[in-house]
Design a protein around this motif. Structure first.
Motif, PDB file in Angstrom:
ATOM      1  N   GLU A 137       0.738  -0.979   0.036  1.00  0.00           N
ATOM      2  CA  GLU A 137      -0.131   0.106   0.035  1.00  0.00           C
ATOM      3  C   GLU A 137       0.853   1.163  -0.085  1.00  0.00           C
ATOM      4  N   ASP A 138       2.881   1.188   0.046  1.00  0.00           N
ATOM      5  CA  ASP A 138       2.963   2.366   0.751  1.00  0.00           C
ATOM      6  C   ASP A 138       3.856   2.569  -0.712  1.00  0.00           C
ATOM      7  N   TYR A 139       2.721   3.286  -2.102  1.00  0.00           N
ATOM      8  CA  TYR A 139       3.104   3.338  -3.099  1.00  0.00           C
ATOM      9  C   TYR A 139       4.017   4.235  -3.129  1.00  0.00           C
ATOM     10  N   ALA A 140       4.460   5.712  -2.594  1.00  0.00           N
ATOM     11  CA  ALA A 140       5.589   6.485  -2.893  1.00  0.00           C
ATOM     12  C   ALA A 140       6.940   5.327  -2.387  1.00  0.00           C
ATOM     13  N   ARG A 141       7.142   4.339  -2.069  1.00  0.00           N
ATOM     14  CA  ARG A 141       7.793   4.244  -1.344  1.00  0.00           C
ATOM     15  C   ARG A 141       8.486   2.891  -2.301  1.00  0.00           C
ATOM     16  N   LEU A 142       7.132   2.357  -2.628  1.00  0.00           N
ATOM     17  CA  LEU A 142       7.721   1.388  -3.679  1.00  0.00           C
ATOM     18  C   LEU A 142       8.298   1.779  -4.937  1.00  0.00           C
ATOM     19  N   ARG A 143       7.127   3.274  -5.461  1.00  0.00           N
ATOM     20  CA  ARG A 143       7.765   3.784  -6.348  1.00  0.00           C
ATOM     21  C   ARG A 143       9.706   3.891  -6.361  1.00  0.00           C
ATOM     22  N   ASP A 144       9.401   5.109  -5.233  1.00  0.00           N
ATOM     23  CA  ASP A 144      11.462   4.937  -5.008  1.00  0.00           C
ATOM     24  C   ASP A 144      12.012   3.699  -5.335  1.00  0.00           C
TER      25      ASP A 144
END
Ligand code: TRP
Ligand code: SF4
Length: 437
Positions: free
Chosen positions: A12-19
Motif C-alpha cells: 500500500e505504500d505506493y510512494a515507497r514502492l516507486r522510489d
C-alpha cells in the motif's frame, strides 16, 4: 524488499514502492478525455509512459495489452485494468488480451479446460459488458498461441537463473512450469511487436504493482535483444551504440544515414567504441532517435522492440477493512454477484464514519478511509462535481453514513443488474473477440 506476483500482499505504500523500484510518477496531463480512474489519481506510477502519451497525442499506432488470470472469478478490483483498456481503446489503441491459462495451470493448479471456462464466463463476458469493443481487439489463450511460447523461449536466452531467482525468489522446490510462466508473459507482452502481429510499436500494459517484476524482466529482455542503445555520454552528447559485435560499422553507417534523413546533421563516428555521436541532438530527442533505429534493426534481422510501457493502478481496499480477497466474500464485490447481494455488501462495508451520529455531525467523516467512498470514487459515481460534493459534505458532517451507504448500495445494485443484462447480450458476440490460435 521483493515484489512477489503470486503472493497476496497488498503493497500500500505506493510512494515507497516507486522510489525503491525506480517507477516514475504518472502524469496524465494532456491526455484527451481521461477516464475517471485516470482523472482521480488511481494510477500512481509508470515505466516508459512517455511513448504512449506521444502516440496518443500524435495519432501514432500503439497497443494496449492485458492478461487475465483465469483462476478465480472477476471482481470489482479486476475491473480497474479493463476500464483503462477501454479508455485507451477509445484513444485509438489496438487491444490484445491474453488469457493466462498457462500461468493459472503453473501457479494455481487450474487445468487448461477449467481456465477456458472461467475466462469466458467470468471475465470475457464482463469485458464486453463493460464496453470493450471488437474492432482492433483480440483475445487469445497463452496455451494456444505458438508465437507467444516460442518468443518466451527464445528470449529466455538472455536471462539466467540467478537473475530469475533475484526477481522472483524461486527456490529449489519451485516447479518448472512456474519458472516458465513469467517467460510466457514476456512472450505475451512482446509478441504483439512481431511482424505478424503488427510489428514494433509502443505497447502499454496496465497492471497492479504486483506485476512489476514481470515488467522489469520484459523490459530488460526487450532491451537485451536490441542492436542499438541510445544514451547520453559523459560529455553531454547523445550517442548511438551498437551492442553486439556483428555488422558494427555497417550498422553505424546506416544509422547515420537514417538519422540525417530525420533532421540531424552533426555526427561523429567512433568505430572502435562502436559509437555514433549526434552533436545536434537534445536529450528529449532520445525517443525519436530510437524510433528511427528500430526499422534498421528489422532489416538486419532483429526484433527492434520498443520497450513496453507499464501503468500501475492502486489496489482497492476490502469492504471489510482489510485486504480485498475472494476468499472473504464480504470483502469484495464479484461482478457476477446478484445485484441485491452486491448492495448488501455495500451496506455492511466499513466506512470512515465517526463513532456516533453526534460526533459525525460535529467533526465530519473520513472519506479517505471509507471503503464506500472508494467504491464511488473508482466505480460508481461518474460525475466529478457530484463526487467532490460527497467528499465535502462527508468532511463537513452534513452527510451521514447510513444514508450515504444506502445511496451507494443503490448505485451498486443498478450497476450490477445493468451489467448482468449486458452480459447476456454479450454472449453471442464473443466470437468477434476470440482468436483460437
Ligand atoms: N500475470 C498476470 C496476472 O497474474 C496475468 C498476465 C499474463 C498478464 N500475461 C499478461 C498481465 C500480460 C499483463 C500482461 O494477473
Ligand atoms: Fe463514507 Fe459516506 Fe460515511 Fe462519508 S458519509 S464516511 S463517504 S459512508
Amino acid at each position: 524488499m521483493r515484489i512477489d506476483p503470486w503472493s497476496s500482499t497488498q503493497y500500500e505504500d505506493y510512494a515507497r514502492l516507486r522510489d525503491e523500484f525506480g517507477i516514475q510518477t504518472y502524469d496524465p496531463t494532456g491526455l484527451p478525455n481521461p477516464c475517471k480512474l485516470i482523472r482521480r489519481g488511481a494510477i500512481f506510477g509508470h515505466r516508459g509512459f512517455e511513448l504512449i502519451k506521444d502516440a496518443i497525442m500524435n495519432r501514432k499506432r500503439f497497443v494496449i495489452l492485458t492478461g487475465l488470470m483465469p483462476s478465480g472469478n472477476m471482481h470489482i478490483g479486476n475491473k480497474m485494468v479493463i476500464d483503462q483498456v477501454i479508455y485507451y481503446q477509445s484513444q485509438g489503441a489496438e487491444v490484445f488480451v491474453a488469457v493466462a491459462d498457462i500461468e493459472a495451470y503453473a501457479t494455481r493448479d487450474i487445468s487448461l479446460e477449467e481456465a477456458k471456462e472461467i475466462a469466458i464466463e467470468s471475465y470475457i463476458l464482463n469485458y464486453i459488458a463493460l464496453g470493450l469493443k471488437p474492432d482492433n481487439c483480440e483475445i487469445y489463450f497463452q496455451s494456444k498461441r505458438e508465437a507467444v511460447k516460442n518468443l518466451g523461449y527464445t528470449l529466455s536466452k538472455k536471462v539466467n537463473w540467478s537473475e530469475m531467482k533475484a526477481i522472483y525468489g524461486f527456490e529449489d522446490s519451485t516447479n518448472m512450469a512456474h519458472v516458465f510462466s513469467p517467460l510466457v508473459q514476456v512472450g505475451d507482452i512482446l509478441h504483439v511487436q512481431l511482424e505478424r502481429y503488427g510489428g514494433p510499436r509502443p505497447t502499454l500494459v496496465p497492471v497492479g504493482v504486483d506485476q512489476d517484476p514481470h515488467m522489469r524482466l520484459t523490459r530488460n529482455l526487450a532491451a537485451a535483444f536490441r542492436f542499438f542503445s541510445v544514451k547520453e555520454t559523459a560529455d553531454g552528447y547523445l550517442g548511438v551504440f551498437v551492442k553486439g559485435d556483428e555488422n558494427v560499422n555497417e550498422l553505424l553507417d546506416v544509422a547515420q544515414g537514417a538519422l540525417s534523413e530525420n533532421g540531424f546533421s552533426e555526427f561523429d563516428t567512433n568505430y572502435g567504441y562502436k559509437a555514433l555521436y549526434i552533436k545536434d541532438a537534445k536529450n528529449e530527442d532520445i525517443y525519436k532517435i530510437d524510433a528511427t533505429l528500430i526499422p534498421i534493426e528489422l532489416k538486419f534481422g532483429g526484433y527492434g522492440f520498443y520497450p513496453p510501457s507499464s501503468a500501475y493502478n492502486m489496489f482497492m481496499s476490502g469492504l471489510t477493512g482489510g485486504k480485498m480477497s475472494s476468499s472473504i466474500p464480504e470483502s469484495v464485490i464479484m461482478l457476477n454477484d446478484e445485484p441485491e447481494v452486491g448492495a448488501k455488501k455495500v451496506k455492511n462495508a466499513k466506512t470512515g464514519g465517526a463513532i456516533s451520529l453526534e460526533e459525525q455531525k460535529k467533526h465530519g467523516g473520513k472519506p479517505e478511509e471509507c471503503t464506500v467512498y472508494e467504491l464511488m470514487l473508482y466505480h460508481l459515481v461518474e460525475d466529478d462535481d457530484e463526487l467532490v460534493n460527497i467528499f465535502e459534505t462527508c468532511k463537513s458532517g452534513e452527510r451521514m453514513c447510513g444514508e450515504c451507504k444506502n445511496y451507494a448500495a443503490q448505485l451498486m445494485e443498478d450497476f450490477l443488474s445493468n451489467l448482468a443484462k449486458k452480459r447476456r447480450a454479450a454472449r453471442n458476440k464473443i466470437s468477434e473477440y476470440l482468436v483460437w490460435e
